[in-house]
Motif scaffolding. Structure first.
Motif, PDB file in Angstrom:
ATOM      1  N   ASN A 180       0.828  -1.201   0.000  1.00 53.09           N
ATOM      2  CA  ASN A 180       0.000   0.000   0.000  1.00 53.09           C
ATOM      3  C   ASN A 180       0.868   1.259   0.000  1.00 53.09           C
ATOM      4  OD1 ASN A 180      -1.833   2.017   0.441  1.00 53.09           O
ATOM      5  ND2 ASN A 180      -2.938   0.941   2.062  1.00 53.09           N
ATOM      6  N   ASP A 181       0.716   2.066  -1.029  1.00 56.54           N
ATOM      7  CA  ASP A 181       1.500   3.291  -1.122  1.00 56.54           C
ATOM      8  C   ASP A 181       1.254   4.259   0.025  1.00 56.54           C
ATOM      9  OD1 ASP A 181       2.769   2.469  -3.348  1.00 56.54           O
ATOM     10  OD2 ASP A 181       1.626   3.687  -4.753  1.00 56.54           O
ATOM     11  N   LYS A 182       0.061   4.197   0.575  1.00 53.33           N
ATOM     12  CA  LYS A 182      -0.285   5.126   1.668  1.00 53.33           C
ATOM     13  C   LYS A 182       0.670   5.000   2.846  1.00 53.33           C
ATOM     14  CE  LYS A 182      -4.427   6.948   0.480  1.00 53.33           C
ATOM     15  NZ  LYS A 182      -4.483   8.380   0.230  1.00 53.33           N
TER      16      LYS A 182
ATOM     17  N   MET B 166      -0.230  15.524   1.712  1.00 53.16           N
ATOM     18  CA  MET B 166       0.432  14.238   1.849  1.00 53.16           C
ATOM     19  C   MET B 166       1.216  13.914   0.579  1.00 53.16           C
ATOM     20  SD  MET B 166      -0.576  13.195   4.875  1.00 53.16           S
ATOM     21  CE  MET B 166      -0.180  11.432   4.893  1.00 53.16           C
TER      22      MET B 166
ATOM     23  N   ASN C 269       3.706   4.832   2.814  1.00 55.40           N
ATOM     24  CA  ASN C 269       4.887   5.671   2.638  1.00 55.40           C
ATOM     25  C   ASN C 269       4.566   7.152   2.529  1.00 55.40           C
ATOM     26  OD1 ASN C 269       6.873   3.634   2.746  1.00 55.40           O
ATOM     27  ND2 ASN C 269       6.287   3.005   0.692  1.00 55.40           N
ATOM     28  N   GLU C 270       3.318   7.516   2.761  1.00 56.29           N
ATOM     29  CA  GLU C 270       2.971   8.926   2.676  1.00 56.29           C
ATOM     30  C   GLU C 270       3.210   9.628   4.012  1.00 56.29           C
ATOM     31  OE1 GLU C 270      -0.902   9.541   1.004  1.00 56.29           O
ATOM     32  OE2 GLU C 270      -0.075   9.334  -1.005  1.00 56.29           O
ATOM     33  N   ARG C 271       3.730  10.832   3.863  1.00 55.57           N
ATOM     34  CA  ARG C 271       3.956  11.667   5.036  1.00 55.57           C
ATOM     35  C   ARG C 271       3.413  13.057   4.741  1.00 55.57           C
ATOM     36  NH1 ARG C 271       4.989   7.288   6.224  1.00 55.57           N
ATOM     37  NH2 ARG C 271       6.782   6.416   7.303  1.00 55.57           N
TER      38      ARG C 271
ATOM     39  N   ASN D  41       4.385  11.009  -1.034  1.00 57.00           N
ATOM     40  CA  ASN D  41       5.268   9.879  -0.785  1.00 57.00           C
ATOM     41  C   ASN D  41       6.554  10.407  -0.150  1.00 57.00           C
ATOM     42  OD1 ASN D  41       7.529   7.922  -1.472  1.00 57.00           O
ATOM     43  ND2 ASN D  41       5.723   6.775  -2.138  1.00 57.00           N
TER      44      ASN D  41
END
Ligand SMILES: [Zn+2]
Length: 86
Positions: A2-4, A16, A6-8, A18
């Motif tokens: 899930n790419d989420k 938000m 790695n979201e900050r 990556n």
């Protein structure tokens, strides 16, 4: 994967991204570093662009969290790294 994960959040614009696109600034003991490899641990924050870095520099008097992290000597390095991410 899930790419989420790695979201900050950019601490300035609160969007938000990556984390690969973000600059991490970390505070370790009494020194503030640009954490290029995301490995240093410690307290950190993320900034998405040089515009946001500039805003953070301008706004640091109003924001204790930013005042803690942002200093002018980091600016050139931050700009170099963020330009490299574009
Ligand atoms: Zn931002």
């Amino acid at each position: 994967m899930n790419d989420k994960v790695n979201e900050r959040m950019c601490v300035v614009c609160r969007n938000m991204y990556n984390k690969n696109k973000l600059l991490r600034i970390a505070k370790i003991k009494d020194s503030v570093i640009i954490d290029e490899n995301y490995i240093s641990g410690g307290r950190g924050l993320y900034i998405c662009s040089i515009d946001c870095f500039r805003k953070a520099t301008e706004n640091k008097k109003m924001n204790r969290a930013l005042k803690f992290f942002i200093n002018d000597s980091l600016f050139e390095k931050a700009e170099e790294i963020l330009n490299g991410k574009r």
